[in-house]
Design an enzyme around this catalytic site. Structure first.
Site, PDB file in Angstrom:
ATOM      1  N   ASP A  82       0.858  -1.185   0.000  1.00 36.18           N
ATOM      2  CA  ASP A  82       0.000   0.000   0.000  1.00 36.18           C
ATOM      3  C   ASP A  82       0.891   1.231   0.000  1.00 36.18           C
ATOM      4  O   ASP A  82       2.057   1.175   0.397  1.00 36.18           O
ATOM      5  CB  ASP A  82      -0.912   0.028   1.223  1.00 36.18           C
ATOM      6  CG  ASP A  82      -1.914   1.185   1.166  1.00 36.18           C
ATOM      7  OD1 ASP A  82      -2.807   1.141   0.294  1.00 36.18           O
ATOM      8  OD2 ASP A  82      -1.785   2.129   1.951  1.00 36.18           O
ATOM      9  N   SER A  83       0.321   2.341  -0.434  1.00 41.58           N
ATOM     10  CA  SER A  83       1.079   3.588  -0.429  1.00 41.58           C
ATOM     11  C   SER A  83       1.363   4.070   0.984  1.00 41.58           C
ATOM     12  O   SER A  83       2.250   4.905   1.189  1.00 41.58           O
ATOM     13  CB  SER A  83       0.322   4.673  -1.206  1.00 41.58           C
ATOM     14  OG  SER A  83      -0.939   4.912  -0.598  1.00 41.58           O
ATOM     15  N   CYS A  94      -4.198  -1.261  -2.395  1.00 45.21           N
ATOM     16  CA  CYS A  94      -4.280   0.187  -2.599  1.00 45.21           C
ATOM     17  C   CYS A  94      -5.106   0.407  -3.851  1.00 45.21           C
ATOM     18  O   CYS A  94      -4.753  -0.086  -4.925  1.00 45.21           O
ATOM     19  CB  CYS A  94      -2.871   0.762  -2.767  1.00 45.21           C
ATOM     20  SG  CYS A  94      -2.801   2.512  -3.234  1.00 45.21           S
ATOM     21  N   GLU A 145      -4.261   9.543   8.080  1.00 41.62           N
ATOM     22  CA  GLU A 145      -2.860   9.220   8.316  1.00 41.62           C
ATOM     23  C   GLU A 145      -2.245  10.093   9.407  1.00 41.62           C
ATOM     24  O   GLU A 145      -1.220   9.720   9.988  1.00 41.62           O
ATOM     25  CB  GLU A 145      -2.070   9.314   7.014  1.00 41.62           C
ATOM     26  CG  GLU A 145      -2.507   8.293   5.982  1.00 41.62           C
ATOM     27  CD  GLU A 145      -1.360   7.712   5.189  1.00 41.62           C
ATOM     28  OE1 GLU A 145      -0.332   8.404   5.051  1.00 41.62           O
ATOM     29  OE2 GLU A 145      -1.493   6.559   4.716  1.00 41.62           O
ATOM     30  N   CYS A 179     -11.261   3.103  -0.883  1.00 45.87           N
ATOM     31  CA  CYS A 179      -9.914   3.400  -0.403  1.00 45.87           C
ATOM     32  C   CYS A 179      -9.758   2.636   0.899  1.00 45.87           C
ATOM     33  O   CYS A 179     -10.652   2.690   1.755  1.00 45.87           O
ATOM     34  CB  CYS A 179      -9.706   4.893  -0.182  1.00 45.87           C
ATOM     35  SG  CYS A 179      -8.118   5.309   0.580  1.00 45.87           S
ATOM     36  N   HIS A 219      -8.089   3.150   3.418  1.00 45.70           N
ATOM     37  CA  HIS A 219      -8.046   3.970   4.636  1.00 45.70           C
ATOM     38  C   HIS A 219      -9.445   4.198   5.223  1.00 45.70           C
ATOM     39  O   HIS A 219      -9.601   4.354   6.435  1.00 45.70           O
ATOM     40  CB  HIS A 219      -7.457   5.356   4.336  1.00 45.70           C
ATOM     41  CG  HIS A 219      -5.990   5.382   4.076  1.00 45.70           C
ATOM     42  ND1 HIS A 219      -5.434   4.839   2.956  1.00 45.70           N
ATOM     43  CD2 HIS A 219      -4.963   5.905   4.797  1.00 45.70           C
ATOM     44  CE1 HIS A 219      -4.125   5.035   2.983  1.00 45.70           C
ATOM     45  NE2 HIS A 219      -3.812   5.668   4.091  1.00 45.70           N
TER      46      HIS A 219
END
Length: 274
Positions: free
Chosen positions: A11-12, A74, A159, A193, A195
């Site tokens: 993942d990024s 991702c 994040e 996403c 996240h």
């Protein structure tokens, strides 16, 4: 059997840990290596060329660590890099390796969640602008109306662990309102996403009762289990020492602190320097 072979998960940043958690819960017996490219995150606003280059570097690094199979956990990388890697890189350089994404498994089942045949897709600008979800979903559910909404501020909020604070409510509500204004028929929202599952408590409070929220972790885990059953020649290569290793291109101390929010375990990572 080679106990050093692992499933690679990329993942990024941190979001892929939500997918990794679901995969490890469903398939705990295998070895795993997680790579978060935090030093170059977020990917959502990068060009196709940049996302492709970054993703390929991370995939090849995971291959070098002994991962015959890599999951792009991702959505932006899956949208912008997966097909090119599968079609142009693997056959030439890595014919015995496989790279899978998160978009197709989700597209294969999303139609089963909606009663109005209208779903909302909330993702990064890169994922939304790629049109990957409308294209993939149309292959399996051509009758489905797919309404998209980019949410560029959600990943930075998450994040930085700001998503739990009341100050984040404005930006969560803003994108929800913009999506619902596009179609009153939406009854299901796909969180496109990895996240975004961390926002589910806020989203449930903001959405009408009965709205369906679809996160990808369990979907991808189920799809991976099925894939391994159908590809025993790959599955037999995987080690079964139940090991989990974590790597980041960013500050490992920061990664460890924030990663536990996504993975629900204490994590000790190592740093990869490009």
């Amino acid at each position: 059997m080679n106990d050093t072979k692992s499933i690679g998960i990329f993942d990024s940043g941190y979001g892929g840990l939500t997918v990794f958690k679901s995969i490890a819960d469903k398939l705990p017996e295998y070895n795993y290596i997680y790579m978060g490219d935090n030093a170059r995150s977020p990917y959502g606003d990068h060009s196709y060329e940049t996302v492709y280059q970054y993703t390929l570097e991370c995939v090849e690094w995971l291959f070098a660590q002994g991962c015959p199979l890599v999951i792009l956990a991702c959505n932006t990388a899956s949208a912008k890099a997966l097909r090119t890697i599968q079609q142009r890189v693997l056959p030439v350089k890595y014919p015995n390796h496989r790279v899978l994404g998160v978009i197709r498994p989700t597209a294969e089942v999303i139609g089963g969640y909606t009663e109005t045949n209208t779903i909302g897709v909330m993702g990064t600008r890169g994922t939304v602008n790629s049109e990957s979800y409308p294209i993939e979903i149309s292959h399996f559910f051509p009758e489905l109306n797919v309404v998209q909404q980019s949410c560029p501020l959600w990943v930075p909020l998450i994040e930085n662990n700001e998503h739990i604070n009341p100050g984040a409510d404005y930006f969560v509500q803003k994108y929800v309102d913009e999506l619902l204004a596009k179609s009153p028929a939406i009854d299901t929202i796909l969180l496109a996403c990895t996240h975004y599952p961390l926002l589910i408590p806020k989203l449930r409070a903001m959405l009408p009762e009965g709205f369906k929220l679809v996160a990808q972790g369990d979907i991808v885990a189920h799809s991976l289990a099925d894939y391994l059953q159908r590809h025993p020649e790959l599955e037999i290569q995987l080690g079964r020492a139940r090991s989990k290793k974590f790597y980041t291109s960013g500050d490992e101390k920061v990664f460890d602190q924030n990663a536990s929010i996504f993975f629900d375990e204490n994590i000790v990572s190592s740093r990869v320097r490009w």
